[in-house]
Enzyme design. Sequence first.
Site, PDB file in Angstrom:
ATOM      1  N   GLY A 121       0.812 -18.635  12.834  1.00 22.60           N
ATOM      2  CA  GLY A 121       0.517 -17.776  13.754  1.00 22.60           C
ATOM      3  C   GLY A 121      -0.724 -18.136  14.390  1.00 22.60           C
ATOM      4  N   ARG A 122      -2.324 -18.404  14.149  1.00 18.85           N
ATOM      5  CA  ARG A 122      -3.052 -18.695  15.487  1.00 18.85           C
ATOM      6  C   ARG A 122      -3.112 -20.077  15.782  1.00 18.85           C
ATOM      7  NH1 ARG A 122      -4.044 -17.528  10.241  1.00 18.85           N
ATOM      8  NH2 ARG A 122      -5.230 -19.100   9.173  1.00 18.85           N
ATOM      9  N   LYS A 163      -2.654  -3.674   5.855  1.00 13.12           N
ATOM     10  CA  LYS A 163      -1.285  -3.237   6.119  1.00 13.12           C
ATOM     11  C   LYS A 163      -0.611  -2.626   5.021  1.00 13.12           C
ATOM     12  CE  LYS A 163      -0.988  -7.640   8.581  1.00 13.12           C
ATOM     13  NZ  LYS A 163      -0.011  -8.786   8.236  1.00 13.12           N
ATOM     14  N   GLU A 195     -10.359 -16.258  11.071  1.00 14.86           N
ATOM     15  CA  GLU A 195      -8.815 -15.832   9.630  1.00 14.86           C
ATOM     16  C   GLU A 195      -8.807 -16.712   8.461  1.00 14.86           C
ATOM     17  OE1 GLU A 195      -4.987 -13.070  10.267  1.00 14.86           O
ATOM     18  OE2 GLU A 195      -4.663 -15.102  11.844  1.00 14.86           O
ATOM     19  N   LYS A 198       6.186 -13.700  14.672  1.00 15.81           N
ATOM     20  CA  LYS A 198       6.558 -15.037  14.227  1.00 15.81           C
ATOM     21  C   LYS A 198       7.978 -14.832  13.432  1.00 15.81           C
ATOM     22  CE  LYS A 198       4.953 -18.914  10.778  1.00 15.81           C
ATOM     23  NZ  LYS A 198       3.790 -18.569  10.005  1.00 15.81           N
ATOM     24  N   GLU A 209       2.479  -3.683  14.512  1.00 12.53           N
ATOM     25  CA  GLU A 209       2.341  -2.948  16.219  1.00 12.53           C
ATOM     26  C   GLU A 209       3.414  -4.212  16.691  1.00 12.53           C
ATOM     27  OE1 GLU A 209       0.796  -4.668  13.025  1.00 12.53           O
ATOM     28  OE2 GLU A 209      -2.193  -3.601  13.694  1.00 12.53           O
ATOM     29  N   HIS A 216     -27.109 -10.542  30.000  1.00 12.34           N
ATOM     30  CA  HIS A 216     -27.928  -9.207  30.413  1.00 12.34           C
ATOM     31  C   HIS A 216     -26.845  -8.108  29.215  1.00 12.34           C
ATOM     32  CE1 HIS A 216     -29.704 -10.340  34.377  1.00 12.34           C
ATOM     33  NE2 HIS A 216     -27.923 -11.277  34.040  1.00 12.34           N
TER      34      HIS A 216
HETATM   35  O1  F6P Z   1      -3.352 -11.194  11.323  1.00 15.50           O
HETATM   36  C1  F6P Z   1      -2.002 -11.617  10.507  1.00 15.50           C
HETATM   37  C2  F6P Z   1      -0.830 -12.214  11.303  1.00 15.50           C
HETATM   38  O2  F6P Z   1      -0.219 -12.060   9.907  1.00 15.50           O
HETATM   39  C3  F6P Z   1      -1.650 -13.236  11.938  1.00 15.50           C
HETATM   40  O3  F6P Z   1      -1.918 -14.350  10.817  1.00 15.50           O
HETATM   41  C4  F6P Z   1      -0.023 -13.156  13.085  1.00 15.50           C
HETATM   42  O4  F6P Z   1      -1.363 -13.984  13.744  1.00 15.50           O
HETATM   43  C5  F6P Z   1      -0.042 -11.325  13.151  1.00 15.50           C
HETATM   44  O5  F6P Z   1      -0.546 -11.042  12.046  1.00 15.50           O
HETATM   45  C6  F6P Z   1       1.413 -11.221  14.094  1.00 15.50           C
HETATM   46  O6  F6P Z   1       1.711 -12.369  13.312  1.00 15.50           O
HETATM   47  P1  F6P Z   1       3.459 -11.921  13.613  1.00 15.50           P
HETATM   48  O7  F6P Z   1       2.764 -13.183  14.475  1.00 15.50           O
HETATM   49  O8  F6P Z   1       4.566 -12.667  12.561  1.00 15.50           O
HETATM   50  O9  F6P Z   1       4.087 -11.179  14.552  1.00 15.50           O
END
Ligand code: F6P
Length: 548
Positions: A270-271, A515, A356, A210, A216, A387
């Site tokens: 995002g979620r 972060k 979250e 987003k 990452e 199990h």
């Molecule tokens: O973990 C924090 C967060 O902002 C989530 O809410 C989101 O889904 C994720 O990081 C990834 O964010 P982005 O889509 O901006 O890379």
Amino acid sequence: MNTTRLPFASTALATRLSDHAARITALGFRGLRAEDPNRYQHLSVEAEGVLLDFSRQQIDSAVLTDLLALAQASQVSEGFAAMFRGDVINPTEQRSVLHSALRDQSGTPLLVAGDDVRALVNEERARRRQFVQAVTSGERLGATGSRITDVINIGIGGSDLGPVMAVEALKSYANPAMTVHFVSNIDGVQWADLSARLHPASTLIVICSKTFTTLETLSNATLARAWIVERLGEAAVGSHFAAVSVNQSAMNAFGIAPHARFALWDWVGGRYSLWSAIGLSVELAIGSENFDALLQGAYAMDQHAQAAPLAMNLPVLMGLLAVWNRHYLQQTSHAVLPYNQRLHRFPAYLQQLSMESNGKRVRRDGTPVDYPTEAVLWGEAGSNGQHSFFQLLHQGTDAVSMDLLLSACSSVDLQDSHELAIANALAQAEAFALGYTESEALAELQAKGLSKSAASALAPHKVHLGNRPSSLLLFARLDPATLGKLVALYEHKVFVESVLWDINAFDQWGVELGKQLADRLTPAVRGQGVAVEPSIAAILARLSHWNR
Ligand code: F6P
């Protein structure tokens, strides 16, 4: 912990609920079932092809009546109305919350800050459909003329968990000529494993972020870009990447071709973004018709959430039960147990959705809550869990509440095997509720020929206290529409909880501190001479010694 103060209009109601909790705890599930053997008749609701059987929860009709009064007093219906019409219900980020607009089938315009959200959504949806068609038909080829056979979704959190969950859940609907893979984790392991076995010429990489600033995702996307450039040349980037983001300039800078850039908007969390272009990898896997069915299913649940009376409203009932278990029965954790292997990533998806969203300690106005909010959510597919951790669920010292998800039909045409799963799910639900008393254990052991003293010694170890509340969520089959309904159902359940707790379910400030600290520590880890706190310096020295 104060169990009578909740942000509800009526203190008398909160007191009544506390009294109910004491009464129900004393009665226990066996007592409840003895008082009313037909509990199922009034403690189950079916809507939109989803049946919620909550007759094994620690409630009775009197509790339900007061929980529904709580929903009324907390203005849950008004909350839904505000969300669906685009009010700014995420005040800390000054945003509307309109993931529902991504699956809207009504076509009625909806204005947010002067833009017709539904028109924007439809335009992007049409572009996506075209893109998917071009890739899957072979009209859009890789840079060397190879057909695309593999898609790698690079994203994390909401830009990964929803898509991976849906691709796994809908594998039976997938195009066998297109395999979708996921890379999310920061350490490069997923990327290394995948890039070692895939061919760049036939691989499309979808970067989902987003913000397009997530460490990452950018780190993995950089590895992916180097892989493509090294093997196919810089000019191949345009043919082998697509991206989804609100950040057009970052997509541009990365070299994403204009027709392969898909927009997202601030009013999609995002979620909650599976329904947007973040679902591109899902659509590439299952095709646009199936993706449409997923959206239609979610839309049906949106309609239900808004229109069904509280007593017949699935997300309202699930939200109320969650608050009842958490607040009045003091349960700290909730397990989601799908008895269908296709849903094996569903608990992981729900972890972000639920924790979250509602893992918060202040109310919407910033004042601290003095009641517990979201429980820890976890889970595992059906009988695998039996199990592993079911021992604790049955005999541990903490009672855990549970959802058991169950389809009538096998997802793979192995109905005999699936029936074993059904029998196990139902058996577990009964065992969680009823338990097994010491006198039952004694009788069983003596009937097996054990002496009285041997039976007495063993019996306490066999006791199951029962009273572990669970709901069954049943549906005919795990098809795209049903998955859409289930996901939207949980989204709305989480929203209902947030209304009852008076918290903002749509921000996530709690992920920021870690972060920022990681950003500061990275140069120190890389030995770039940055001063750090002595305990961190000691650890870094040890790691560096081992890394020689
Ligand atoms: O973990 C924090 C967060 O902002 C989530 O809410 C989101 O889904 C994720 O990081 C990834 O964010 P982005 O889509 O901006 O890379």
